[in-house]
Enzyme design. Structure first.
Site, PDB file in Angstrom:
ATOM      1  N   HIS A 101     -23.181  87.836 125.457  1.00 51.17           N
ATOM      2  CA  HIS A 101     -22.455  88.892 126.472  1.00 51.17           C
ATOM      3  C   HIS A 101     -22.703  88.502 127.617  1.00 51.17           C
ATOM      4  CE1 HIS A 101     -23.706  91.917 123.118  1.00 51.17           C
ATOM      5  NE2 HIS A 101     -22.670  92.462 123.303  1.00 51.17           N
ATOM      6  N   ASP A 104     -26.255  89.379 128.811  1.00 54.04           N
ATOM      7  CA  ASP A 104     -27.255  89.052 128.222  1.00 54.04           C
ATOM      8  C   ASP A 104     -27.780  87.670 128.901  1.00 54.04           C
ATOM      9  OD1 ASP A 104     -26.719  90.330 125.962  1.00 54.04           O
ATOM     10  OD2 ASP A 104     -25.750  89.031 124.900  1.00 54.04           O
TER      11      ASP A 104
END
Ligand code: XLS
Ligand code: NI
Ligand code: NI
Length: 435
Positions: A101, A104
């Site tokens: 993501h 992240d």
């Protein structure tokens, strides 16, 4: 120069089923041919960046337990250290793919402009590492559920400014996935649902979500992204109810908004359990419609009723999942993403590796069992035999006919069906020979 995080640990190799080394594959042997195809190419494993590197060990009752050298994740230097460690881990495990993501991989900046700049910088850095290592991107996605701006949803938010922020965010994440050669782009509707119907116009929210997904598909074609767009069903958590409830609900949604030829499903075992289904049920629903895209492989605790995202360790369950995947022809652009996290007491670097090694072995055993079931053919024969009555011309003609003429034939031929055994226990025993 390495980061030192995995110091003292060598590349993990296949040691055969008798190996008793803590970090060695006993079943995952990437080059072994299964049904004529390399095991690695069947399974297409991916590490999930969020659970393995970003998650700090919090649960609803307690905060961080992992104190990684890249925590806190609020600056670019530490974000790059996290990338270094990630690629060291992919190399140690021989992991062909990873998933991510935006949240992240880059530090959250609190506004779109700076989020975009840091996303571009970090994905350039990741791109260089990919070139050096050959590790590929299975899918990218946007985290539109953690930051408080998303608390009432992303594309389904009552505030059009949040819809706009979501559109910009997804555009930037598809661009980044495209740049990294990603093979899929996933939308998980983290907070696309409701906490209470008292403040929710469900019809309007679903229309917005349908239009949003169409924009995603239009954009994919505009930039020439060849990957598959996937949605990931989940019935609840974090919202009380999520619109992408399960595979069947998602397929109905995709058809309603004209997306059935453009979007496929990313199915997760833990989500199947939350929806009250088995994993193979979800896979069978998707393959029956030609909509299986990819899988998130994990397991939930069966008692807790929570998306515990544990690494898989139940071979019979995994075998049945791969049985349905192989029967449908295997993965095209999809793969097996370990959407799974350590238990919060598993503090060591070795725990992180052992979790993946064990999961890869469980999947390899499951795949081998599934292939053996297919090669044996007993289950397929039994299935064919059960439906063999439909091979006759009279039976097939019935589907083109009508209630009147069928009723006339029942009277004329005195049709009176004789119940036959479903043979469930015999079939279950057959499965047991392979798992
Ligand atoms: C959470 C989801 C998530 C998606 C990606 O429950 O499984 O991890 O796979 O956003
Ligand atoms: Ni998932
Ligand atoms: Ni999940």
């Amino acid at each position: 120069m390495t980061s030192g995080f995995f110091d003292g640990i060598d590349k993990i190799t296949y040691g055969g089923s008798e190996s008793d080394a803590a970090l060695s594959f006993r079943h995952y042997n990437p080059d072994e041919l299964i049904l004529g195809k390399r095991m690695e190419d069947h399974l297409r494993f991916a590490v999930a960046w969020w659970h393995s590197f970003a998650w700090e060990g919090q649960d609803p009752f307690g905060g961080q337990t992992f104190e990684r050298p890249w925590h806190p994740q609020d600056d670019m230097g530490r974000a790059k250290l996290k990338v270094d460690v990630a690629f060291e881990m992919f190399a140690l495990l021989g992991q062909p793919y990873f998933c991510w993501h935006d949240a992240d991989i880059r530090p959250e900046q609190g506004n779109f402009r700076d989020n975009l700049a840091t996303l571009e910088e970090i994905t350039d850095y990741i791109g260089t590492k990919m070139e050096q290592s050959g590790t590929r991107c299975l899918w990218g996605t946007a985290n539109m559920f953690s930051h408080r701006r998303w608390m009432a949803g992303a594309s389904t938010n009552p505030d059009p400014d949040v819809f706009a922020f979501a559109a910009a965010t997804v555009k930037s994440c598809i661009d980044a996935t495209h740049k990294l050669g990603g093979e899929n782009y996933v939308l998980w509707g983290g907070r696309e649902g409701y906490e209470t119907l008292l403040n929710t116009d469900m019809g309007q929210e679903l229309d917005h979500m349908g239009r949003f997904l169409n924009m995603v598909v239009e954009y994919k074609h505009k930039i020439g992204f060849k990957g598959t767009i996937l949605v990931e069903p989940k019935p609840q958590e974090p919202s009380k109810h999520q619109y992408d409830f399960d595979a069947a609900t998602c397929i109905g949604f995709l058809r309603k908004y004209g997306l059935e030829d453009e979007v496929k499903l990313n199915l997760e075992q833990g989500h199947a359990i939350l929806a009250g289904h088995s994993f193979e049920h979800e896979i069978a629903v998707a393959t029956a419609e030609g909509m299986l895209g990819s899988i998130d492989m994990n397991r939930n605790d069966y008692q807790s009723g929570w998306d515990t995202d544990q690494f898989p360790n139940n071979v019979p369950e995994v075998a049945l999942a791969y049985y349905h995947i192989l029967k449908a022809g295997g993965f095209l652009t999809g793969g097996t993403n370990f959407d799974a996290k350590l238990r919060r007491q598993s503090l060591d670097a070795e725990d992180l590796l052992a979790a993946h090694v064990g999961a890869m072995d469980v999947c390899a055993r499951g795949l081998k069992a599934a292939a053996a079931m297919l090669e044996d053919g007993g289950l397929e024969d039994a299935l064919r035999e059960r439906y063999a009555g439909w091979d006759t011309p009279e039976a097939r003609a019935m589907l083109e006919s009508d209630l009147d003429s069928i009723a006339a034939r029942v009277l004329a031929d005195d049709i009176n069906p004789k119940p036959r055994s479903g043979r469930q226990e015999i079939l279950e025993n057959m499965v047991n020979r392979f798992v």
